[in-house]
Every structure is written in C-alpha cells, then in structure tokens.
Design a protein around this motif. Structure first.
Motif, PDB file in Angstrom:
ATOM      1  N   ILE A 110     -33.799   3.437  12.972  1.00 56.71           N
ATOM      2  CA  ILE A 110     -32.781   2.520  12.633  1.00 56.71           C
ATOM      3  C   ILE A 110     -31.764   2.506  13.542  1.00 56.71           C
ATOM      4  O   ILE A 110     -31.020   3.349  13.924  1.00 56.71           O
ATOM      5  CB  ILE A 110     -32.055   3.261  11.155  1.00 56.71           C
ATOM      6  CG1 ILE A 110     -33.329   3.256  10.081  1.00 56.71           C
ATOM      7  CG2 ILE A 110     -30.972   2.007  10.695  1.00 56.71           C
ATOM      8  CD1 ILE A 110     -33.012   4.260   9.073  1.00 56.71           C
ATOM      9  N   PRO A 111     -31.500   1.060  14.025  1.00 57.59           N
ATOM     10  CA  PRO A 111     -30.485   1.017  14.849  1.00 57.59           C
ATOM     11  C   PRO A 111     -29.030   1.130  14.429  1.00 57.59           C
ATOM     12  O   PRO A 111     -28.869   0.779  13.054  1.00 57.59           O
ATOM     13  CB  PRO A 111     -30.390  -0.688  15.243  1.00 57.59           C
ATOM     14  CG  PRO A 111     -31.720  -1.049  14.771  1.00 57.59           C
ATOM     15  CD  PRO A 111     -32.305  -0.153  13.456  1.00 57.59           C
ATOM     16  N   ALA A 112     -28.088   1.725  15.208  1.00 56.44           N
ATOM     17  CA  ALA A 112     -26.818   2.096  14.642  1.00 56.44           C
ATOM     18  C   ALA A 112     -26.302   0.779  13.850  1.00 56.44           C
ATOM     19  O   ALA A 112     -25.311   1.037  12.801  1.00 56.44           O
ATOM     20  CB  ALA A 112     -25.853   2.533  15.702  1.00 56.44           C
ATOM     21  N   THR A 113     -26.489  -0.430  14.725  1.00 54.30           N
ATOM     22  CA  THR A 113     -25.823  -1.665  14.311  1.00 54.30           C
ATOM     23  C   THR A 113     -26.348  -1.999  12.906  1.00 54.30           C
ATOM     24  O   THR A 113     -25.578  -2.631  12.022  1.00 54.30           O
ATOM     25  CB  THR A 113     -25.900  -2.897  15.159  1.00 54.30           C
ATOM     26  OG1 THR A 113     -27.556  -2.971  15.145  1.00 54.30           O
ATOM     27  CG2 THR A 113     -25.312  -2.435  16.518  1.00 54.30           C
ATOM     28  N   ALA A 114     -27.469  -1.556  12.383  1.00 51.40           N
ATOM     29  CA  ALA A 114     -28.078  -1.746  11.214  1.00 51.40           C
ATOM     30  C   ALA A 114     -27.550  -0.979  10.056  1.00 51.40           C
ATOM     31  O   ALA A 114     -27.192  -1.469   8.930  1.00 51.40           O
ATOM     32  CB  ALA A 114     -29.526  -1.596  11.342  1.00 51.40           C
ATOM     33  N   LEU A 115     -26.946   0.283  10.381  1.00 46.89           N
ATOM     34  CA  LEU A 115     -26.307   0.877   9.400  1.00 46.89           C
ATOM     35  C   LEU A 115     -24.886   0.396   9.093  1.00 46.89           C
ATOM     36  O   LEU A 115     -24.478   0.434   8.055  1.00 46.89           O
ATOM     37  CB  LEU A 115     -26.161   2.415  10.012  1.00 46.89           C
ATOM     38  CG  LEU A 115     -27.396   3.344  10.066  1.00 46.89           C
ATOM     39  CD1 LEU A 115     -27.110   4.482  10.998  1.00 46.89           C
ATOM     40  CD2 LEU A 115     -27.903   3.576   8.702  1.00 46.89           C
ATOM     41  N   LEU A 175     -30.363   4.581  18.255  1.00 49.54           N
ATOM     42  CA  LEU A 175     -31.238   4.680  16.880  1.00 49.54           C
ATOM     43  C   LEU A 175     -31.395   5.903  16.538  1.00 49.54           C
ATOM     44  O   LEU A 175     -31.287   7.090  17.014  1.00 49.54           O
ATOM     45  CB  LEU A 175     -32.752   4.350  17.725  1.00 49.54           C
ATOM     46  CG  LEU A 175     -33.053   3.038  18.629  1.00 49.54           C
ATOM     47  CD1 LEU A 175     -34.375   3.036  19.330  1.00 49.54           C
ATOM     48  CD2 LEU A 175     -32.795   1.676  17.702  1.00 49.54           C
ATOM     49  N   TRP A 176     -31.604   5.670  15.089  1.00 54.64           N
ATOM     50  CA  TRP A 176     -31.570   6.931  14.186  1.00 54.64           C
ATOM     51  C   TRP A 176     -32.788   7.141  13.365  1.00 54.64           C
ATOM     52  O   TRP A 176     -33.442   6.160  13.009  1.00 54.64           O
ATOM     53  CB  TRP A 176     -30.454   6.854  13.289  1.00 54.64           C
ATOM     54  CG  TRP A 176     -29.055   6.623  13.867  1.00 54.64           C
ATOM     55  CD1 TRP A 176     -28.374   5.817  14.248  1.00 54.64           C
ATOM     56  CD2 TRP A 176     -28.004   7.931  14.294  1.00 54.64           C
ATOM     57  NE1 TRP A 176     -27.047   6.091  14.833  1.00 54.64           N
ATOM     58  CE2 TRP A 176     -26.967   7.416  14.835  1.00 54.64           C
ATOM     59  CE3 TRP A 176     -28.331   9.208  13.851  1.00 54.64           C
ATOM     60  CZ2 TRP A 176     -25.766   8.359  15.193  1.00 54.64           C
ATOM     61  CZ3 TRP A 176     -27.312  10.114  14.486  1.00 54.64           C
ATOM     62  CH2 TRP A 176     -26.048   9.544  15.172  1.00 54.64           C
ATOM     63  N   LYS A 177     -33.206   8.571  13.258  1.00 56.83           N
ATOM     64  CA  LYS A 177     -34.325   8.729  12.542  1.00 56.83           C
ATOM     65  C   LYS A 177     -33.928   8.520  11.008  1.00 56.83           C
ATOM     66  O   LYS A 177     -32.712   8.476  10.611  1.00 56.83           O
ATOM     67  CB  LYS A 177     -34.681  10.341  12.639  1.00 56.83           C
ATOM     68  CG  LYS A 177     -35.218  10.461  13.926  1.00 56.83           C
ATOM     69  CD  LYS A 177     -35.463  12.015  14.021  1.00 56.83           C
ATOM     70  CE  LYS A 177     -36.048  12.367  15.320  1.00 56.83           C
ATOM     71  NZ  LYS A 177     -36.278  13.804  15.333  1.00 56.83           N
ATOM     72  N   PRO A 178     -34.991   8.143  10.274  1.00 54.39           N
ATOM     73  CA  PRO A 178     -34.595   7.800   8.838  1.00 54.39           C
ATOM     74  C   PRO A 178     -33.807   8.948   8.179  1.00 54.39           C
ATOM     75  O   PRO A 178     -33.087   8.700   7.317  1.00 54.39           O
ATOM     76  CB  PRO A 178     -35.828   7.614   8.278  1.00 54.39           C
ATOM     77  CG  PRO A 178     -36.745   6.943   9.167  1.00 54.39           C
ATOM     78  CD  PRO A 178     -36.325   7.786  10.517  1.00 54.39           C
ATOM     79  N   GLU A 179     -34.147  10.038   8.477  1.00 54.29           N
ATOM     80  CA  GLU A 179     -33.669  11.505   7.998  1.00 54.29           C
ATOM     81  C   GLU A 179     -32.166  11.442   8.344  1.00 54.29           C
ATOM     82  O   GLU A 179     -31.285  11.678   7.545  1.00 54.29           O
ATOM     83  CB  GLU A 179     -34.346  12.707   8.412  1.00 54.29           C
ATOM     84  CG  GLU A 179     -35.616  12.585   7.701  1.00 54.29           C
ATOM     85  CD  GLU A 179     -36.771  11.945   8.651  1.00 54.29           C
ATOM     86  OE1 GLU A 179     -36.323  11.246   9.556  1.00 54.29           O
ATOM     87  OE2 GLU A 179     -37.991  11.865   8.013  1.00 54.29           O
TER      88      GLU A 179
END
Length: 69
Positions: free
Chosen positions: A50-55, A13-17
């Motif tokens: 944001i999940p890595a897969t979503a990116l 999971l990633w922060k929006p920034e």
C-alpha cells in the motif's frame, strides 16, 4: 522521499499488516478495503503493498465523508 519527524526516511510502500496498525484497524479489514478498491494497493512480485499516499488519500476520503454527513 517521505521523512518522519525525527528525520528518518519512511517507507513509500507498506505491508497490509503495517497499514492496519497505522490505520488502527484489523488486517482483514485492510484486505477487504484493497479488494473493493477503497484502499489503493500495488503488486510487488507476488505481494501487495500500500503506497503511503494511498493511506493519506484513504483517511482524507473518510474525513470528507464525515464532513458531508
């Protein structure tokens, strides 16, 4: 688990920034994309991640749209 080329574990999971930096766009644009549903996100407590897969899915969708045009 997702691993980087150097063998280190990457966050799921990633922060929006962080996602903004990875995508090469601004933080505000990431929030706009999340708000419209173009970029999937999950709620974690009071924050959005944001999940890595979503990116990866988002970039793949952009590529498909480019190829179709």
């Amino acid at each position: 688990m997702i691993t980087a080329a150097n063998g280190a574990a990457e966050p799921l999971l990633w922060k929006p920034e962080q996602a903004a930096v990875m995508l090469g766009i601004g933080r505000t644009k990431v929030y706009d994309l999340m708000r419209t549903g173009a970029l999937r996100s999950v709620r974690l407590g009071g924050s959005r991640r944001i999940p890595a897969t979503a990116l990866a899915d988002f970039v793949a969708q952009l590529e498909e749209e480019t190829d179709a045009a």
